[in-house]
Design a protein around this motif. Structure first.
Motif, PDB file in Angstrom:
ATOM      1  N   ALA A  82       0.825  -1.202   0.000  1.00 47.04           N
ATOM      2  CA  ALA A  82       0.000   0.000   0.000  1.00 47.04           C
ATOM      3  C   ALA A  82       0.862   1.256   0.000  1.00 47.04           C
ATOM      4  N   LEU A  83       1.979   1.212   0.692  1.00 50.13           N
ATOM      5  CA  LEU A  83       2.886   2.355   0.723  1.00 50.13           C
ATOM      6  C   LEU A  83       3.455   2.638  -0.659  1.00 50.13           C
ATOM      7  N   LYS A  84       3.768   1.586  -1.399  1.00 46.14           N
ATOM      8  CA  LYS A  84       4.264   1.739  -2.769  1.00 46.14           C
ATOM      9  C   LYS A  84       3.208   2.412  -3.653  1.00 46.14           C
ATOM     10  N   VAL A  85       1.955   2.001  -3.514  1.00 54.26           N
ATOM     11  CA  VAL A  85       0.877   2.612  -4.288  1.00 54.26           C
ATOM     12  C   VAL A  85       0.706   4.080  -3.904  1.00 54.26           C
ATOM     13  N   LEU A  86       0.801   4.369  -2.624  1.00 53.20           N
ATOM     14  CA  LEU A  86       0.694   5.739  -2.145  1.00 53.20           C
ATOM     15  C   LEU A  86       1.779   6.616  -2.761  1.00 53.20           C
ATOM     16  N   HIS A  87       2.991   6.106  -2.797  1.00 48.81           N
ATOM     17  CA  HIS A  87       4.111   6.858  -3.361  1.00 48.81           C
ATOM     18  C   HIS A  87       3.920   7.091  -4.861  1.00 48.81           C
ATOM     19  N   GLU A  88       3.498   6.041  -5.580  1.00 48.81           N
ATOM     20  CA  GLU A  88       3.293   6.176  -7.019  1.00 48.81           C
ATOM     21  C   GLU A  88       2.182   7.172  -7.340  1.00 48.81           C
ATOM     22  N   ALA A  89       1.155   7.221  -6.499  1.00 52.75           N
ATOM     23  CA  ALA A  89       0.053   8.148  -6.731  1.00 52.75           C
ATOM     24  C   ALA A  89       0.523   9.595  -6.679  1.00 52.75           C
ATOM     25  N   ALA A  90       1.451   9.877  -5.771  1.00 53.84           N
ATOM     26  CA  ALA A  90       1.906  11.254  -5.592  1.00 53.84           C
ATOM     27  C   ALA A  90       3.096  11.615  -6.467  1.00 53.84           C
ATOM     28  N   PHE A  91       3.991  10.654  -6.666  1.00 53.25           N
ATOM     29  CA  PHE A  91       5.268  10.986  -7.283  1.00 53.25           C
ATOM     30  C   PHE A  91       5.582  10.195  -8.552  1.00 53.25           C
ATOM     31  N   GLY A  92       4.600   9.453  -9.052  1.00 60.01           N
ATOM     32  CA  GLY A  92       4.754   8.766 -10.324  1.00 60.01           C
ATOM     33  C   GLY A  92       5.877   7.755 -10.328  1.00 60.01           C
ATOM     34  N   ASP A  93       6.740   7.854 -11.319  1.00 63.17           N
ATOM     35  CA  ASP A  93       7.813   6.878 -11.499  1.00 63.17           C
ATOM     36  C   ASP A  93       9.087   7.244 -10.761  1.00 63.17           C
ATOM     37  N   GLU A  94       9.028   8.193  -9.858  1.00 61.50           N
ATOM     38  CA  GLU A  94      10.209   8.548  -9.082  1.00 61.50           C
ATOM     39  C   GLU A  94      10.746   7.310  -8.359  1.00 61.50           C
TER      40      GLU A  94
END
Length: 262
Positions: free
Chosen positions: A138-150
Motif C-alpha cells: 500500500a505504501l508503494k501505491v501511495l508513493h506512485e500516486a503522488a510521485f509517479g515513477d520517481e
C-alpha cells in the motif's frame, strides 16, 4: 452465469461468500477459482500448480514470487494478488485525490482501525511477520500516486501494539493506529497532502455493513470483484487490484508464452 469457487479459510469473509447468490462454494477440485483467505503461502502455490486460478487476500510481497511464477506456468493458471484488505480502497482514494493535486511535496495516509476481539483480516489473523507486507504494498501505491515513477526506496516499517508507521524516505508515510473496541468509527482513512501552496486533508469513515466489520467488508468486495477478471486473464499474470478503475499486470510476474485463454 454462477461461478463455482472454493474458499480456503474460515471466518466472516468466508461466510459472506457462502451467502452470495452469484457464486457457489464447492471443493477445490470442482472450482473455477480458489479464494485464498489464509496466511499459508504454500497453499497458493499448490492450487496454482494444480491448474486452478487463485485470488489471494495475501499481499504479493508475502508470497514466494519465483515459486508462484513456476506454478502458474506449470498449471496454466493465473494469480490475482489483491493485497486485498482495507488499504486497497484507501489506495484508490489516494490515487484519485493525488491526481487532483499538483507539485506534491509530501503525502501521508493515516489509518485508524478499531480491532475488536473477533477476527478481522489481516490485523489479528496473520502473523506479525506477514502483516508488514500488506502495508509495504500500500505504501508503494501511495508513493506512485503522488510521485509517479520517481525511484522508490526500501520501506521503513515499525510495528507496535498500538499501530504501525511505514515510510518511504521523507516524502511518503503510511501510519496505522489501532484501538480495541473503543472507537465510535471502526475504520477511518485520513489523507494529508502537502504542496508549496499549503496542506489539505481528506477524511473518509467506514461503518459496519450487515454487522460485518468494514475492514472485512472491503476485503470481501476486493476478492469478489477479482473473480471475473482472473478468469479472463492470461495464465501466469499476477494482477493487483490497486488502481482506480482498472487491473494492471504486475511486472514481478510475467505471462508465459505462448497463449491466452479463449
Amino acid at each position: 452465469m454462477i461461478t463455482p469457487i472454493a474458499v480456503l479459510g474460515a471466518g466472516p469473509i468466508a461466510d459472506r461468500f457462502a451467502k452470495n447468490s452469484d457464486v457457489v462454494v464447492t471443493e477445490p477440485d470442482s472450482a473455477a477459482v480458489v479464494i485464498h483467505l489464509t496466511a499459508d503461502a504454500d497453499e497458493v502455490v499448490t492450487q496454482l500448480r494444480a491448474g486452478r486460478d487463485v485470488v489471494t487476500a495475501l499481499a504479493l510481497r508475502a508470497l514466494p514470487v519465483d515459486e508462484v511464477r513456476a506454478a502458474c506456468r506449470a498449471g496454466g493458471s493465473t494469480l490475482h494478488a489483491t493485497g486485498g484488505f482495507g488499504s486497497a480502497v484507501a489506495a484508490r482514494l489516494t490515487r484519485s485525490l493525488a491526481a487532483a493535486a499538483r507539485e506534491i511535496t509530501r503525502i501521508e495516509l493515516i489509518e485508524e482501525i478499531d480491532v475488536p476481539g473477533d477476527p478481522v483480516f489481516p490485523w489479528n489473523t496473520v502473523s506479525e511477520d506477514t502483516l508488514p507486507a500488506f502495508y509495504a504494498d500500500a505504501l508503494k501505491v501511495l508513493h506512485e500516486a503522488a510521485f509517479g515513477d520517481e525511484p522508490i526506496e526500501s520501506p521503513s516499517v515499525a510495528i507496535t501494539d498500538s499501530g504501525a508507521l511505514h515510510t518511504l524516505g521523507d516524502r511518503t508515510a503510511y501510519r496505522s493506529i489501532r484501538t480495541h473496541g473503543a472507537a465510535a468509527v471502526p475504520l477511518r482513512y485520513r489523507l494529508i497532502i502537502a504542496t508549496a501552496a499549503g496542506t489539505s486533508t481528506a477524511t473518509v469513515d467506514f461503518h459496519p455493513t450487515d454487522a460485518l466489520h468494514p475492514a472485512d467488508h472491503l476485503t470481501y468486495r476486493e476478492l469478489l470483484t477479482a473473480i471475473g477478471p482472473i478468469q479472463a486473464a492470461a495464465p501466469g499474470i499476477a494482477r493487483r487490484d490497486l488502481a482506480i478503475t482498472y487491473l494492471r499486470a504486475d511486472d514481478r510476474l510475467s505471462a508465459p508464452s505462448p497463449g491466452h485463454r479463449g
